[in-house]
Design a protein around this motif. Structure first.
Motif, mmCIF file in Angstrom:
data_model
loop_
_atom_site.group_PDB
_atom_site.id
_atom_site.type_symbol
_atom_site.label_atom_id
_atom_site.label_comp_id
_atom_site.label_asym_id
_atom_site.label_seq_id
_atom_site.Cartn_x
_atom_site.Cartn_y
_atom_site.Cartn_z
ATOM 1 N N GLN A 212 -9.944 -5.412 14.505
ATOM 2 C CA GLN A 212 -9.079 -5.292 15.670
ATOM 3 C C GLN A 212 -9.801 -4.420 16.689
ATOM 4 O O GLN A 212 -10.718 -3.682 16.330
ATOM 5 C CB GLN A 212 -7.706 -4.704 15.314
ATOM 6 C CG GLN A 212 -7.750 -3.352 14.662
ATOM 7 C CD GLN A 212 -6.350 -2.842 14.288
ATOM 8 O OE1 GLN A 212 -6.203 -1.697 13.933
ATOM 9 N NE2 GLN A 212 -5.318 -3.673 14.365
ATOM 10 N N SER B 166 -10.103 -1.438 19.537
ATOM 11 C CA SER B 166 -9.537 -0.136 19.863
ATOM 12 C C SER B 166 -9.350 -0.024 21.371
ATOM 13 O O SER B 166 -9.790 -0.881 22.138
ATOM 14 C CB SER B 166 -10.457 0.981 19.358
ATOM 15 O OG SER B 166 -11.740 0.867 19.964
ATOM 16 N N GLY B 167 -8.716 1.048 21.785
ATOM 17 C CA GLY B 167 -8.517 1.274 23.217
ATOM 18 C C GLY B 167 -7.169 0.788 23.684
ATOM 19 O O GLY B 167 -6.510 -0.047 23.047
ATOM 20 N N SER B 168 -6.769 1.296 24.818
ATOM 21 C CA SER B 168 -5.462 0.947 25.372
ATOM 22 C C SER B 168 -5.530 -0.361 26.148
ATOM 23 O O SER B 168 -6.591 -0.752 26.643
ATOM 24 C CB SER B 168 -4.962 2.071 26.286
ATOM 25 O OG SER B 168 -5.873 2.260 27.362
ATOM 26 N N LEU C 245 -5.273 -7.147 18.473
ATOM 27 C CA LEU C 245 -4.991 -6.370 17.272
ATOM 28 C C LEU C 245 -4.906 -7.205 15.995
ATOM 29 O O LEU C 245 -4.800 -6.626 14.900
ATOM 30 C CB LEU C 245 -3.672 -5.599 17.449
ATOM 31 C CG LEU C 245 -3.630 -4.612 18.619
ATOM 32 C CD1 LEU C 245 -2.251 -3.960 18.706
ATOM 33 C CD2 LEU C 245 -4.726 -3.566 18.484
#
Length: 298
Positions: free
Chosen positions: A99, A101-103, A225
């Motif tokens: 998945q 990462s990060g917004s 994700l």
């Protein structure tokens, strides 16, 4: 009158001035002999000198002998040896990504931009269906990259075009198309699916993706994700992405949900793998070994 005879020579051989001719001939013979001996001696001296030179200077030997024996023994300054080249290590395959990462946004304006490329015809036979690729503005995703991922999923081997009754081709955003593949934030995806009669919420939050008439809608949450049971099983994100595209395009092509055919067997692509695997193994393809792979109808 009496004839006078000169003394000192035989009759009939008058003497020349200053002496007898018979005495001059032996002297000339001796001179020639001495000259010949001198030439012979000079020749012998030359031969001896050549022999001496050859004995003292072995480099006069034939070139073959020099190449074989003399050259390796010549003392000369040597250049410093170059350091050995490092042995290339085997290329290490990249670590799988499960998945991202990060917004990223969960909601967007509901406006879409398109991948404006015209893609190749996917498949070998059958009717050509045209599709467009769109991403929601502000999602932070790239339309071209999303279009490439969709094309990989629909190309196969193992995709829907392996039926040999269908071909697919991406067209630009302003072209006529049979359907459009959208990448939308969770809230926009929920709204679009609801307008098409599909509720994608789990625990009140838009969770899955869906198909509405003429629209294949991929939820950005799932695109980035995956889902927890895929991540826990260490199934790469690329596998989930291929699955979700083929699953929702399968609905567009008229296929319904299917069930797991047995524990340990590959999950059919029309199984709701986003929600569960039920003992099956994740599988992103509708065709396996050139044949349609399906499970019992749900």
């Amino acid at each position: 009158m009496a004839t006078s005879v000169r003394r000192g020579g035989p009759p009939g051989h008058p003497a020349g001035p200053g002496g007898s001719r018979s005495g001059a001939r032996p002297r000339r013979r001796r001179g020639k002999l001495l000259q010949s001996l001198a030439l012979l001696a000079a020749a012998l001296l030359a031969v001896g000198a050549a022999v001496t030179v050859a004995a003292e200077h072995p480099e006069v030997e034939p070139a073959r002998e020099v190449r074989e024996e003399a050259l390796p023994l010549v003392a000369a300054p040597l250049a410093p040896a170059a350091p050995p080249s490092p042995t290339p290590s085997p290329s290490t395959p990249p670590r799988p990504v499960f998945q991202l990462s990060g917004s990223f946004p969960s909601a967007g304006p509901g406006r879409f931009g398109y991948d404006e490329r015209t893609g190749p015809v996917l498949g070998e036979a059958g009717q050509v269906q045209r599709y467009r690729v769109a991403i929601e503005s502000g999602s932070g995703e790239d339309a071209t990259e999303f279009g490439q991922a969709v094309q990989v999923a629909l190309t196969g081997p193992g995709s829907w075009v392996d039926s040999r009754r269908l071909r697919l081709r991406q067209v630009p955003g302003d072209a006529d198309a049979h359907f459009t593949v959208y990448l939308a934030t969770a809230r926009t995806a929920g709204q679009m699916c609801a307008r098409g009669g599909v509720d994608i919420r789990i625990n009140g939050r838009p969770y899955t993706s869906c198909r509405a008439p003429g629209k294949v809608i991929i939820n950005l949450d799932r695109w980035r994700l995956s889902v927890p049971h895929f991540v826990q099983a260490r199934i790469p994100l690329s596998v989930y992405r291929t699955y979700v595209v083929n699953h929702e395009v399968g609905h567009q092509l008229g296929h319904r949900h299917e069930r797991c055919p047995g524990s340990g067997r590959p999950a059919p692509v029309m199984m709701q793998q986003t929600l569960f695997l039920n003992g099956c193994v994740a599988n992103p393809w509708p065709y396996r070994n050139g044949r349609r792979y399906a499970g019992p109808p749900l």
